[in-house]
Design an enzyme around this catalytic site. Structure first.
Site, PDB file in Angstrom:
ATOM      1  N   HIS A 166      44.464  49.943  25.596  1.00  0.00           N
ATOM      2  CA  HIS A 166      43.196  49.204  25.689  1.00  0.00           C
ATOM      3  C   HIS A 166      42.410  49.320  24.377  1.00  0.00           C
ATOM      4  O   HIS A 166      41.235  49.734  24.367  1.00  0.00           O
ATOM      5  CB  HIS A 166      42.348  49.708  26.860  1.00  0.00           C
ATOM      6  CG  HIS A 166      41.349  48.687  27.342  1.00  0.00           C
ATOM      7  ND1 HIS A 166      40.904  48.628  28.644  1.00  0.00           N
ATOM      8  CD2 HIS A 166      40.704  47.688  26.689  1.00  0.00           C
ATOM      9  CE1 HIS A 166      40.015  47.640  28.776  1.00  0.00           C
ATOM     10  NE2 HIS A 166      39.881  47.068  27.587  1.00  0.00           N
TER      11      HIS A 166
ATOM     12  N   GLY B 279      37.945  30.820  26.500  1.00  0.00           N
ATOM     13  CA  GLY B 279      36.695  31.315  25.936  1.00  0.00           C
ATOM     14  C   GLY B 279      36.900  31.631  24.459  1.00  0.00           C
ATOM     15  O   GLY B 279      37.839  31.143  23.824  1.00  0.00           O
TER      16      GLY B 279
ATOM     17  N   SER C 129      37.396  24.651  33.231  1.00  0.00           N
ATOM     18  CA  SER C 129      37.000  23.320  32.784  1.00  0.00           C
ATOM     19  C   SER C 129      37.742  22.971  31.505  1.00  0.00           C
ATOM     20  O   SER C 129      38.239  23.851  30.800  1.00  0.00           O
ATOM     21  CB  SER C 129      35.482  23.260  32.553  1.00  0.00           C
ATOM     22  OG  SER C 129      35.086  24.245  31.618  1.00  0.00           O
TER      23      SER C 129
ATOM     24  N   ARG D 232      42.099  41.948  31.487  1.00  0.00           N
ATOM     25  CA  ARG D 232      41.882  43.107  32.337  1.00  0.00           C
ATOM     26  C   ARG D 232      43.149  43.306  33.158  1.00  0.00           C
ATOM     27  O   ARG D 232      43.819  42.347  33.550  1.00  0.00           O
ATOM     28  CB  ARG D 232      40.693  42.911  33.279  1.00  0.00           C
ATOM     29  CG  ARG D 232      39.331  43.004  32.613  1.00  0.00           C
ATOM     30  CD  ARG D 232      38.939  44.441  32.315  1.00  0.00           C
ATOM     31  NE  ARG D 232      37.536  44.545  31.959  1.00  0.00           N
ATOM     32  CZ  ARG D 232      37.078  44.667  30.720  1.00  0.00           C
ATOM     33  NH1 ARG D 232      37.929  44.672  29.694  1.00  0.00           N
ATOM     34  NH2 ARG D 232      35.774  44.784  30.491  1.00  0.00           N
TER      35      ARG D 232
ATOM     36  N   GLU E 275      43.471  52.835  34.442  1.00  0.00           N
ATOM     37  CA  GLU E 275      43.455  53.335  33.073  1.00  0.00           C
ATOM     38  C   GLU E 275      42.816  54.720  33.042  1.00  0.00           C
ATOM     39  O   GLU E 275      41.846  54.959  33.751  1.00  0.00           O
ATOM     40  CB  GLU E 275      42.697  52.367  32.161  1.00  0.00           C
ATOM     41  CG  GLU E 275      43.364  51.008  32.072  1.00  0.00           C
ATOM     42  CD  GLU E 275      42.646  50.035  31.135  1.00  0.00           C
ATOM     43  OE1 GLU E 275      41.607  50.439  30.544  1.00  0.00           O
ATOM     44  OE2 GLU E 275      43.112  48.892  30.995  1.00  0.00           O
TER      45      GLU E 275
END
Length: 320
Positions: free
Chosen positions: A281, A156, A179, A234, A263
């Site tokens: 994070h 992405g 893909s 994540r 977290e």
């Protein structure tokens, strides 16, 4: 003010200043809405702002009878019960690509910190070891970046930026995603094939049931003793117990982690390891990223209250 909005997740006031100038905000400060406000106060809430990873389920939606939009401050939306939202006709918006550059920067920072042993080097100076002429076995010459095989899991916006940054370090870049994309990197037909090929695994895939613990003990074994894993996606994507065992047993060489299964991460066995670099994070936590994410939140809320489609709407059927 354009409309009444519930702040569901805990955000700093600075993060909400620009949004508060446009909309009437009521802040639950991390509490459940029914614990923070009366039913009357919640009765005319039409939109919610949340952090994408924060669990937001059916019961919360039911406590907001006029809820029509859930807007994520950030790119993720994995904490939202999308089936429950779809049943109610509640639209979901997020901030796609708003923090992609910042997250990609941190991914490379973690990789360099692990490969160049920055934390042991820093500790060596601070402890007085360098000034005293003490030898440091941890500072044996590490392998550099040139010629490494960097595998990017997920192509992405963040994955593409990671790949471009990694390629600039004279590495060979490959990827796996659902893909194939028109990018100048080698596509691998399966995640297993990518992990077998690479010696650095960059995790940039969206979280969800299909990716939960997909990086498990068997995958880490495929990565091998010289392998390094970097996770800015994540914490749920990696089996953290398996990762800890692999690091302790030197089944892999190291890890850089910005996200965790639970977290905030409490100090423990993972934080005690010298071959791990940990950050709390903060991948998307830059001034520029926050402005971009706020722009997306404001754009989504403004469109919703005007009766228009959200400009950054999540397809409820996607990745459900």
């Amino acid at each position: 003010m354009d409309g009444k909005v519930l702040i569901y997740s805990p955000f700093s006031k600075a993060m909400l200043t620009r949004i508060a100038a446009r909309f009437e905000l009521i802040d639950a400060e991390g509490k459940l809405p029914r614990e923070a406000f009366s039913a009357d106060e919640l009765g005319d809430v039409r939109a919610v702002i949340t952090a994408g990873a924060e669990p937001l389920g059916r019961a919360v939606m039911q406590s907001l009878p006029k809820l029509g939009a859930i807007v994520c401050y950030g790119t993720g939306f994995d904490g939202i019960d999308r089936a429950a939202a779809a049943e109610r006709g509640i639209v979901i918006g997020h901030s796609p690509a708003a923090n992609a550059a910042a997250v990609a920067d941190l991914a490379m920072t973690l990789l360099l910190a692990v490969t160049r042993q920055l934390l042991p080097a820093d500790a060596y100076i601070r402890s007085g070891g360098w000034a005293a002429g003490q030898p440091s076995l941890r500072l044996a010459p590490p392998r550099g970046m040139t010629g490494r095989r960097v595998g990017v899991y997920g192509m992405g916006e963040i994955g593409r930026k990671i790949a471009a940054r990694a390629a600039a370090f004279e590495t060979e870049v490959g990827y796996y995603s659902r893909s194939q994309h028109d990018v100048p990197y080698t596509y691998h037909a399966s995640l297993e094939a990518l992990v077998e090929w690479c010696d650095v695994l960059m995790i940039a895939v969206r979280a969800g049931p299909a990716t939960r613990h997909i990086i498990d003990a068997a995958m880490l074994q495929r990565l091998g003793q010289g392998g390094i894993v970097i996770n800015i996606s994540r914490g749920s994507v990696i089996d953290q117990a398996a990762l800890l065992a692999a690091l302790q047993d030197h089944a892999i060489a190291g890890a850089g982690l910005d996200v965790f299964e639970v977290e905030p991460l409490a100090p423990g066995a993972l934080s005690a390891l010298s071959n791990v670099v940990l950050t709390p994070h903060l991948g998307g936590h830059t001034a520029e990223s926050h402005i971009a994410m706020q722009d997306c939140v404001i754009g989504n809320l403004a469109a919703f209250f005007a009766g228009r489609p959200l400009p950054h709407q999540v397809e409820l059927a996607a990745r459900a």
